[in-house]
Design an enzyme around this catalytic site. Structure first.
Site, PDB file in Angstrom:
ATOM      1  N   CYS A 120       0.804  -1.227   0.000  1.00 18.07           N
ATOM      2  CA  CYS A 120       0.000   0.000   0.000  1.00 18.07           C
ATOM      3  C   CYS A 120       0.837   1.278   0.000  1.00 18.07           C
ATOM      4  O   CYS A 120       0.287   2.374  -0.111  1.00 18.07           O
ATOM      5  CB  CYS A 120      -0.950  -0.004   1.196  1.00 18.07           C
ATOM      6  SG  CYS A 120      -2.110  -1.375   1.161  1.00 18.07           S
ATOM      7  N   HIS A 253      -2.987   8.406   7.063  1.00 17.42           N
ATOM      8  CA  HIS A 253      -3.316   7.140   6.405  1.00 17.42           C
ATOM      9  C   HIS A 253      -4.807   6.854   6.597  1.00 17.42           C
ATOM     10  O   HIS A 253      -5.508   6.550   5.639  1.00 17.42           O
ATOM     11  CB  HIS A 253      -2.463   6.016   6.971  1.00 17.42           C
ATOM     12  CG  HIS A 253      -2.635   4.699   6.308  1.00 17.42           C
ATOM     13  ND1 HIS A 253      -2.633   4.544   4.940  1.00 17.42           N
ATOM     14  CD2 HIS A 253      -2.835   3.452   6.825  1.00 17.42           C
ATOM     15  CE1 HIS A 253      -2.816   3.261   4.635  1.00 17.42           C
ATOM     16  NE2 HIS A 253      -2.938   2.586   5.767  1.00 17.42           N
ATOM     17  N   HIS A 293      -9.994   2.512   0.430  1.00 17.41           N
ATOM     18  CA  HIS A 293      -8.549   2.280   0.522  1.00 17.41           C
ATOM     19  C   HIS A 293      -8.087   1.799  -0.849  1.00 17.41           C
ATOM     20  O   HIS A 293      -8.328   0.648  -1.233  1.00 17.41           O
ATOM     21  CB  HIS A 293      -8.256   1.239   1.593  1.00 17.41           C
ATOM     22  CG  HIS A 293      -6.797   1.101   1.917  1.00 17.41           C
ATOM     23  ND1 HIS A 293      -5.791   1.420   1.025  1.00 17.41           N
ATOM     24  CD2 HIS A 293      -6.161   0.688   3.042  1.00 17.41           C
ATOM     25  CE1 HIS A 293      -4.622   1.204   1.571  1.00 17.41           C
ATOM     26  NE2 HIS A 293      -4.823   0.757   2.804  1.00 17.41           N
TER      27      HIS A 293
END
Length: 345
Positions: A120, A253, A293
């Site tokens: 990620c 995040h 996400h």
């Protein structure tokens, strides 16, 4: 290119208005949550390989045009990141960087791409690679970013891991319970100051400090102490010859998982103290409630939101946040976007 639309102004306006691209997405599998955030075009009926190619190609071309460059510029080095891209759902893939090579070839970009696959953080790490190529003198001009598409295997994987929320993504909320997956792409053109001045380039901002760290604690969970976050931020500030007092806005995040939000709370307290309402405290915002996400695309998409927040001195609200977790040390916008405390970009 995101579930909220395409292009800087369309996506930014949707963020500021508190919209989300998360919606029900059909699946033949039993998932912990049937919601996700997908781009409107190309359609999910295409194969993951086709969708990754088209999303990469179109977004990459738009970024190069925005920079006032030609795709055929012989100086342009592509640095393209993804987590798994289409590979988890595709058999017979000859090489894991084929998606990047195919997109660059289709656009007629002369230089071969560098492919970054660091889960990620791929979108963020592509920017770090581009910066170092320019600082070293190896390149003058890089187009860097990340792409990831939603696939059945990714949805099944996060269901199995238990990281997917059974309800909705609520970053930093006292009742958060997990993340929701999304997809998208973002690219930024990085250029040496000398090259930019020579051609009279329009700059959206300056990337003056970078940092990364790996805590090596778990295959999926972060280090609860926050050491790796503090280390990465400290490296970036040292590289920029700045201190924590110079930070006006933080893009978090904000994945919505209890473990992540706890680590970020600890990390920001260690970095910035507990004076969340004190004058000069940085404002924190997070975008995954709006975008989902987006895995390997995340870092590049969120880098662009930081540039736009500094440009407009405004941060978007955190979608889904109603009750801020009591241990979070900094101000976070819940509904109306507040003015950022930034005095300059």
């Amino acid at each position: 290119m995101t579930a909220l639309g395409c292009g800087l102004e369309e996506v930014w306006s949707a963020l500021l208005h508190g919209r989300t691209g998360v919606d029900a997405v059909p699946s033949e599998h039993r998932l912990r949550n049937g919601d996700a955030a997908v781009v409107r075009d190309p359609p999910l009926s295409m194969t993951p390989v086709e969708r990754q190619h088209l999303i990469t190609r179109d977004t990459l071309a738009a970024a190069v045009r925005d920079a006032g460059l030609e795709l055929t510029d012989a100086r342009l080095r592509p640095v393209l990141g993804t987590s798994y891209g289409p590979h988890l759902d595709t058999v017979g893939v000859p090489a894991l960087d084929r998606w990047a090579a195919d997109a660059v070839r289709a656009l007629g970009i002369p230089k071969a791409p560098l492919s970054v696959t660091t889960a990620c953080s791929s979108g963020s790490d592509s920017l770090l690679v581009g910066v170092e190529l320019i600082r070293s003198g190896a390149e003058d001009l890089c187009v860097c970013g990340g792409v990831d598409v939603l696939t059945p295997a990714k949805r099944l994987g996060h269901s199995a891991l238990g990281t997917m929320s059974p309800t909705s993504l609520r970053a930093f909320d006292a009742d958060n319970d997990g993340t929701i997956l999304g997809e998208g792409a973002a690219f930024l053109v990085l250029e040496s100051g000398r090259s930019a001045r020579t051609r009279g380039a329009r700059a959206h901002g300056f990337l003056v400090g970078t940092g990364s760290a790996n805590d090596a604690v778990s295959p999926a969970a972060p280090d609860a102490t926050g050491d790796s976050v503090v280390r990465a931020v400290s490296k970036a500030l040292r590289g920029a010859a700045r201190g924590v007092a110079d930070v006006n806005v933080v893009n978090a995040h904000g994945s919505g998982t209890p473990a992540n939000d706890a680590v970020e709370s600890v990390s920001y307290r260690r970095l910035f103290g507990t004076g969340g309402q004190a004058p000069g405290a940085p404002t924190v915002f997070a975008t995954k409630g709006a975008f989902g996400h987006t895995l390997g695309a995340t870092g590049a998409i969120e880098a662009i939101t930081v540039l736009l927040a500094l440009r407009d001195r405004t941060v978007p609200p955190v979608h889904g946040l109603t009750t801020l977790r009591p241990d979070f040390p900094l101000p976070v916008p819940k509904s109306r976007p507040p003015r950022s405390p930034a005095d300059s970009g």
